[in-house]
Design a protein around this motif. Structure first.
Motif, PDB file in Angstrom:
ATOM      1  N   ILE A   1       0.850  -1.193   0.000  1.00 20.78           N
ATOM      2  CA  ILE A   1       0.000   0.000   0.000  1.00 20.78           C
ATOM      3  C   ILE A   1       0.885   1.242   0.000  1.00 20.78           C
ATOM      4  O   ILE A   1       1.681   1.445   0.927  1.00 20.78           O
ATOM      5  CB  ILE A   1      -0.910   0.013   1.248  1.00 20.78           C
ATOM      6  CG1 ILE A   1      -1.770  -1.250   1.295  1.00 20.78           C
ATOM      7  CG2 ILE A   1      -1.784   1.262   1.257  1.00 20.78           C
ATOM      8  CD1 ILE A   1      -2.525  -1.407   2.610  1.00 20.78           C
TER       9      ILE A   1
ATOM     10  N   PHE B   1      -8.826   1.991   4.630  1.00 23.24           N
ATOM     11  CA  PHE B   1      -7.384   1.787   4.814  1.00 23.24           C
ATOM     12  C   PHE B   1      -7.130   0.632   5.795  1.00 23.24           C
ATOM     13  O   PHE B   1      -6.277  -0.230   5.552  1.00 23.24           O
ATOM     14  CB  PHE B   1      -6.763   3.090   5.316  1.00 23.24           C
ATOM     15  CG  PHE B   1      -5.283   3.026   5.566  1.00 23.24           C
ATOM     16  CD1 PHE B   1      -4.416   2.507   4.617  1.00 23.24           C
ATOM     17  CD2 PHE B   1      -4.743   3.487   6.763  1.00 23.24           C
ATOM     18  CE1 PHE B   1      -3.043   2.450   4.837  1.00 23.24           C
ATOM     19  CE2 PHE B   1      -3.382   3.439   7.000  1.00 23.24           C
ATOM     20  CZ  PHE B   1      -2.525   2.925   6.029  1.00 23.24           C
TER      21      PHE B   1
ATOM     22  N   ARG C   1      -7.753  -2.718   4.190  1.00 24.58           N
ATOM     23  CA  ARG C   1      -6.636  -3.097   3.309  1.00 24.58           C
ATOM     24  C   ARG C   1      -5.450  -3.616   4.122  1.00 24.58           C
ATOM     25  O   ARG C   1      -4.773  -4.573   3.715  1.00 24.58           O
ATOM     26  CB  ARG C   1      -6.208  -1.905   2.451  1.00 24.58           C
ATOM     27  CG  ARG C   1      -7.242  -1.496   1.398  1.00 24.58           C
ATOM     28  CD  ARG C   1      -6.696  -0.396   0.503  1.00 24.58           C
ATOM     29  NE  ARG C   1      -5.562  -0.853  -0.287  1.00 24.58           N
ATOM     30  CZ  ARG C   1      -4.778  -0.038  -1.013  1.00 24.58           C
ATOM     31  NH1 ARG C   1      -5.038   1.274  -1.031  1.00 24.58           N
ATOM     32  NH2 ARG C   1      -3.772  -0.516  -1.706  1.00 24.58           N
TER      33      ARG C   1
ATOM     34  N   THR D   1       5.536   3.468   1.548  1.00 23.96           N
ATOM     35  CA  THR D   1       4.978   2.217   1.033  1.00 23.96           C
ATOM     36  C   THR D   1       4.969   1.190   2.150  1.00 23.96           C
ATOM     37  O   THR D   1       5.998   0.943   2.788  1.00 23.96           O
ATOM     38  CB  THR D   1       5.803   1.683  -0.152  1.00 23.96           C
ATOM     39  OG1 THR D   1       5.779   2.645  -1.211  1.00 23.96           O
ATOM     40  CG2 THR D   1       5.229   0.371  -0.667  1.00 23.96           C
TER      41      THR D   1
END
Length: 669
Positions: free
Chosen positions: A168, A181, A184, A250
């Protein structure tokens, strides 16, 4: 072949930092090996004598070719030592440590003759797991990566494409709902923090989400009021201090074995089809218990996969989770995370290469028993280490590094690509070797020991058996010497303490069967005695003798005595090779006016990076083994003995030899 994504990675160069520059024959070795890499030579060998600075040579090669590199070592201790050295050479680059993260590992197994099922049991070292995640993250984000790895790098790791695709990326200003979020993050195996907050967890406080990546000791704090990313910070996990403000970050998955829900659903469908076929096969053969057992276990795993995305033993369904419908396809490993132009350096190659070659067959034998008795589906065979041919296919350009290269290295390396590094920067020579008769050897040995100890130096004595080591230790102790023995019954942490005592002078003499396996530098040792040197075998082979003699090559007074009544081929070859190297070294010193000096090395905890106890190899209780299985066990033990001997693990080989002899006597009854 490598499955590395073809994207632009950060191009920070390798920069070697050292107070020294290449000397002796290091410059020539570096130039020749770099030339071979640039001309696409696949196999090269660095035959480096003990103490010639092989690690420094490797570091210079990496700096010159500027490629992602893996350095393969044969055990965790040596890998930790190498990693520490490379981190010192490349302080500004990504140097990672990749070894098995199990402190304790009992694989799933079934023992038919006692009807005993052994469930998989493991204790994971979270610190090592962090290093493994850091290694894969570095490979996917930058080019200046050097990973020191054990043979665990040839075991399945999870699909690199899924691992990267599910990462992500969060950028300041992104429109993002907090709950979306968090979902995920849950999908990529992050867990919600409650009482503790550690790697692989997420903590939520209002509109602020803190993510603890599995690859670092720092936390990523993301503030997202009004469904917009307003601030991204890297903070200290313990104090909460803000270390830096970030524009973007990331977040990679918390597990390497991570995949999408679609793939999980497809995998479950595939597993059910195989289950139906295998169950019908077992029922047709009248194996009702096995069929029922397999159905219950597999259906439970499928239910867990669908509900949580994970199950115990998920690695056994790797064929379906990676969309490899074709049986026998090689697993995705750390090597698949490297780009195509990476460099592989195999340290102590005479041990490491046979070790790599032996991994797959042992794993297959254990799995087949589980399959035969209904504990696993046949597709579980695809959860395995790489076969040696598959390893060769993935290791594009290799440099083998060893003081005693094996048959594989000589067979594959062109003669002009066998590079010798004989000269030591300190000017030290290979030690002189004397051969003395066994008659009166105790008197001669005691005299040598006294002279060495009087100079404030240390002694190593190698014997053929544990009993001999213990008796000799008692003899020397009774005569007032500070002595201890070291063999396989001495636990790892005790070994480390004994070696530290030897270096500090708490003891002066160390007696053992095999004093090669520690992989340590002992510059205080100036005399080595090898008893029964003419008993040729794996304990007194050419390579074993050369390696043992090399232990005395770090002290200016180093010398070796072989006690023997005849000259064996192995002794002659070892003495001739040592003499050849010594002549080259003497000529170099004379030409350049070099006076040899003993290596000075700080005394520290030699296992600083690796302090866990080794699991002792269990002994077989032969009385409980059916006669028809003893022959199979005998063959298996002989294979293990041969492999241990090839790997220079002579104590283990000697133990196996004794066990084989005992089993043979019982087998003949």
């Amino acid at each position: 072949m490598s499955a590395h994504p073809k994207k632009q990675l950060a191009a920070k160069p390798f920069r070697l930092v050292s107070d020294f520059s290449p000397t002796g024959d290091q410059p020539a070795a570096i130039d020749r090996l770099v030339d071979g890499l640039l001309t696409k030579e696949k196999h090269q060998t660095l035959l480096g004598a003990t103490g010639t600075g092989k690690t420094f040579t490797m570091a210079n090669i990496v700096e010159k070719v500027q490629r992602p590199t893996i350095v393969l070592a044969h055990n965790k201790t040596l890998a930790a030592q190498l990693c520490s050295e490379f981190q010192a050479f490349f302080p500004d680059n990504a140097i990672s440590y990749f070894v098995s993260y199990y402190d304790y590992y009992q694989p799933e197994a079934y023992v038919p003759h006692t009807d005993t099922y052994i469930e998989k049991d493991a204790s994971i070292n979270e610190e090592i797991e962090k290093f493994r995640h850091a290694a894969t993250m570095n490979l996917l984000t930058r080019r200046d990566v050097l990973i020191v790895a054990s043979v665990s790098c040839i075991y399945g790791l999870g699909n690199v494409e899924d691992y990267e695709a599910l990462a992500i990326t969060v950028t300041r200003g992104d429109k993002m709902q907090r709950d979306t979020f968090l979902r995920r993050l849950t999908d990529i195996q992050y867990r919600r923090s409650h009482l503790e907050f550690k790697q692989g967890m997420v903590h939520v406080l209002g509109d602020t989400v803190e993510v603890f990546p599995p690859s670092a000791d720092t936390v990523i704090r993301i503030e997202m009021p009004f469904d917009e990313v307003e601030r991204i910070q890297e903070v200290d996990s313990f104090t909460g201090e803000v270390l830096q403000e970030l524009n973007a970050t990331t977040i990679f998955p918390a597990s390497h074995n991570v995949t999408t829900q679609d793939k999980i659903d497809r995998a479950c469908d595939g597993v059910l089809v195989e289950l139906k076929d295998r169950e019908a096969e077992l029922l047709k053969a009248g194996e009702l218990v096995k069929a029922e057992r397999l159905r219950m276990r597999t259906e439970y795993d499928i239910e867990m996969l669908k509900e949580t995305g994970y199950c115990t033993g998920i690695e056994n369904y790797v064929r379906y989770l990676t969309n490899n419908s074709e049986p026998g396809r090689p697993p995705s490993t750390l090597l698949d995370y490297f780009p195509d132009d990476y460099l592989m350096i195999i340290d102590e190659s005479h041990i490491t290469i046979p070790q790599v070659g032996a991994m797959e067959e042992g794993n297959r034998s254990r799995k087949q028993t589980l399959i035969d008795f209904g504990f696993r589906l046949p597709s579980s065979h695809d959860n395995r280490p790489l076969k040696f041919a598959e390893f060769e296919d993935r290791a594009h350009q290799r440099i083998y590094v060893s003081a005693t290269p094996g048959k594989y290295e000589y067979a594959h390396t062109p003669k002009e690509r066998l590079v010798e590094q004989i000269i030591r920067p300190t000017g030290l020579l290979d030690p002189p070797v004397a051969v003395k008769p066994t008659k009166g050897q105790m008197d001669d040995l005691f005299r040598e020991v006294q002279e060495t100890v009087t100079r404030g130096e240390r002694v190593l004595i190698t014997t053929l058996t544990k009993r001999m080591a213990e008796d000799l230790t008692k003899f020397l102790a009774d005569h007032g010497q500070k002595v201890q023995y070291l063999h396989s019954d001495v636990e790892t942490l005790d070994r480390i303490e004994i070696l530290r005592k030897l270096r500090t002078g708490t003891i002066d003499i160390l007696v053992g069967i095999n004093l090669l396996r520690e992989g340590l530098d002992l510059p205080e040792v100036s005399f080595i005695a090898i008893l029964d040197a003419d008993k040729q075998g794996f304990l007194r082979s050419r390579d074993a003798l050369i390696q043992t003699i090399g232990r005395a090559a770090r002290n200016v007074n180093g010398h070796v005595t072989l006690y023997a009544d005849r000259m064996t081929d192995a002794m002659k070859q070892a003495i001739d090779e040592t003499g050849r190297r010594r002549a080259i070294q003497e000529a170099h010193n004379t030409k350049h006016g070099i006076t040899p000096t003993t290596i000075k090395k700080a005394i520290r905890d030699i296992a600083e990076e690796h302090r866990k106890l080794e699991l002792r190899r269990p002994k077989h209780d032969h009385t409980k083994i059916p006669k028809d299985e003893k022959k199979r066990l005998l063959e298996e033990l002989e294979e293990q003995m041969d492999l241990a001997a090839q790997n220079l693990e002579f104590e283990k080989a000697a133990d196996l030899r004794d066990e084989i002899e005992l089993l043979r006597r019982e087998f003949m009854k």
